[in-house]
Write a protein that holds these residues in place. Structure first.
Motif, PDB file in Angstrom:
ATOM      1  N   ASP A 182       0.851  -1.184   0.000  1.00  0.00           N
ATOM      2  CA  ASP A 182       0.000   0.000   0.000  1.00  0.00           C
ATOM      3  C   ASP A 182       0.893   1.242   0.000  1.00  0.00           C
ATOM      4  N   PHE A 183       0.926   1.927  -1.114  1.00  0.00           N
ATOM      5  CA  PHE A 183       1.776   3.105  -1.263  1.00  0.00           C
ATOM      6  C   PHE A 183       0.952   4.381  -1.436  1.00  0.00           C
ATOM      7  N   SER A 184      -0.295   4.343  -0.995  1.00  0.00           N
ATOM      8  CA  SER A 184      -1.162   5.499  -1.189  1.00  0.00           C
ATOM      9  C   SER A 184      -0.671   6.710  -0.400  1.00  0.00           C
ATOM     10  N   VAL A 185      -0.277   6.497   0.848  1.00  0.00           N
ATOM     11  CA  VAL A 185       0.197   7.621   1.664  1.00  0.00           C
ATOM     12  C   VAL A 185       1.490   8.178   1.093  1.00  0.00           C
ATOM     13  N   ARG A 186       2.369   7.285   0.638  1.00  0.00           N
ATOM     14  CA  ARG A 186       3.625   7.767   0.069  1.00  0.00           C
ATOM     15  C   ARG A 186       3.378   8.517  -1.232  1.00  0.00           C
ATOM     16  N   GLN A 187       2.423   8.056  -2.037  1.00  0.00           N
ATOM     17  CA  GLN A 187       2.076   8.805  -3.251  1.00  0.00           C
ATOM     18  C   GLN A 187       1.571  10.195  -2.896  1.00  0.00           C
ATOM     19  N   ALA A 188       0.782  10.292  -1.822  1.00  0.00           N
ATOM     20  CA  ALA A 188       0.295  11.605  -1.390  1.00  0.00           C
ATOM     21  C   ALA A 188       1.454  12.511  -1.000  1.00  0.00           C
ATOM     22  N   HIS A 189       2.453  11.964  -0.333  1.00  0.00           N
ATOM     23  CA  HIS A 189       3.633  12.757   0.023  1.00  0.00           C
ATOM     24  C   HIS A 189       4.355  13.260  -1.236  1.00  0.00           C
ATOM     25  N   TYR A 190       4.494  12.389  -2.218  1.00  0.00           N
ATOM     26  CA  TYR A 190       5.176  12.794  -3.454  1.00  0.00           C
ATOM     27  C   TYR A 190       4.413  13.917  -4.158  1.00  0.00           C
ATOM     28  N   ALA A 227      -3.675  14.572  -4.139  1.00  0.00           N
ATOM     29  CA  ALA A 227      -3.119  13.927  -2.942  1.00  0.00           C
ATOM     30  C   ALA A 227      -4.223  13.586  -1.952  1.00  0.00           C
ATOM     31  N   VAL A 228      -5.185  14.475  -1.779  1.00  0.00           N
ATOM     32  CA  VAL A 228      -6.311  14.196  -0.882  1.00  0.00           C
ATOM     33  C   VAL A 228      -7.110  13.002  -1.384  1.00  0.00           C
ATOM     34  N   ALA A 229      -7.310  12.920  -2.699  1.00  0.00           N
ATOM     35  CA  ALA A 229      -8.066  11.809  -3.274  1.00  0.00           C
ATOM     36  C   ALA A 229      -7.312  10.484  -3.148  1.00  0.00           C
TER      37      ALA A 229
END
Length: 387
Positions: free
Chosen positions: A175-183, A207-209
């Motif tokens: 699960d890389f959703s949080v890391r994608q949001a950081h990027y 990022a919010v989505a």
């Protein structure tokens, strides 16, 4: 001159005897070599168990010289060289394995992975990137992609990092959703620095989505909305943050005060902060409540602020809050002095820092990625004194 067949009859047995003796000599030599190779191997293993890496390397080199075709010894040597920081020697070992035509596909992929790690540890990021990309479609693909993320994070290539994280997410490799949001937030910060607010707003909305429960995206979005002169929208975004990630509200407390004062929503904002404070006391939230109370025309002034600080000290000792209480104290509230004294005895060092939960790195400001160990979201939103 006639050929004498008697010499042929004599020569054949002699040739047979000589051939048999030669084969016996070769067999003895091969047996001796095979005995020396395992002996050197076990000697090296014994050195490894005793954490004597220098002697282990010498033993493994001897074993490789006795049996150059043993790939496992080459892998052991390469790993030892890398652990010791001798990256050039590790690279030569793995390159030698890759140059051989007699190794299996699995060993070739393993050697490619070892070579990529050599370059990565040596700081040769461009070579490491090329070596890691060659591992696509191999059993080392997930490890290679994680290493690529490290490379792109170090070089602040957030677009490439986002692309890799998205591919891993799609491949169900984590699960890389949080890391994608950081990027996406990092890319938005770059756009804001170039005054491209429209592009930054789009990135933060993405990022919010991508990670609705991650606090950073909404926090940065509210800050941008406030900069663009939309305090009501910013306050609404912060209310969503308080709902989806209440633990992160202390990081947004100052923004809540600024947005509420800009749009005249001090009372509702203070009520939200007080509800959070009752559930979990926080220094930053307390300061925001006091700021809104003092600014509110219907609220009390410094006297009420002093009472808020004193009530906090009754709940738990705090050197920081004790200092703030004393700033308003006129030495008239003697009944509060025991609590103040307990708080002042608690600590004698700065307690307003944030501390990384992964490596313990402390900083005066909150970081989403630790400058020490590069971990994401390892800083709690509460200060050291509150942990």
């Amino acid at each position: 001159m006639e050929f004498d067949s008697s010499w042929l009859l004599l020569g054949l047995p002699l040739a047979f005897v000589l051939g048999w003796l030669a084969s016996r000599l070769d067999l003895r030599q091969s047996r001796a070599d095979s005995r020396r190779a395992p002996k050197a191997y076990f000697k090296g293993l014994n050195y490894l168990l005793n954490e004597q890496q220098d002697q282990a390397i010498d033993a493994f080199i001897e074993a490789v010289q006795n049996d150059p075709d043993t790939t496992e010894l080459h892998f052991a040597l390469g790993n030892l060289f890398r652990r010791r920081g001798e990256y050039n020697r590790a690279v030569r070992v793995h390159e030698h394995l890759l140059s051989r035509d007699d190794i299996s596909r699995g060993d070739r992929e393993r050697a490619q992975h070892g070579l990529a790690l050599d370059y990565l540890r040596a700081g040769l990021l461009d070579r490491a990137e090329d070596a890691l990309r060659r591992l696509e479609g191999t059993p080392f693909e997930t490890q290679a992609r994680l290493a690529l993320l490290i490379i792109y994070e170090r070089s602040h290539d957030w677009q490439q990092a986002s692309a890799i994280a998205r591919r891993m997410q799609d491949a169900h490799q984590g699960d890389f959703s949080v890391r994608q949001a950081h990027y996406l937030c990092e890319q938005a910060a770059g756009r804001i620095a170039r005054a491209d607010h429209e592009a930054a707003l789009e990135l933060l909305t993405q990022a919010v989505a991508v990670a609705p429960n991650a606090p950073r995206a909404r926090l940065e979005l509210a800050r941008l909305q406030l900069q663009q002169g939309a305090p009501t929208t910013a306050l609404a975004t912060l209310r969503e943050l308080a709902s989806t990630a209440p633990a992160a509200l202390p990081l947004a407390a100052t923004l809540v005060v600024e947005a509420a004062q800009a749009c005249g929503e001090q009372q509702s904002a203070r009520a939200m902060l007080q509800a959070h404070y009752q559930a979990q006391a926080s220094l930053d939230v307390l300061d925001a409540i006091i700021a809104l109370s003092v600014a509110d025309a219907g609220g009390a002034g410094p006297a009420q602020a002093q009472d808020w600080y004193a009530d906090y000290l009754e709940r738990e000792p705090s050197l920081v809050v004790a200092g703030k209480w004393l700033a308003h104290e006129t030495l008239s509230h003697e009944e509060r002095h025991p609590a103040i004294q307990r708080a002042l005895d608690l600590a004698a060092k700065p307690l307003l820092r944030y501390r990384c939960a992964a490596c313990g790195f402390e900083a005066l400001q909150h970081f989403w990625q630790c400058p020490g160990c590069q971990s994401w979201d390892s800083y709690p939103p509460r200060r050291v004194e509150e942990l």
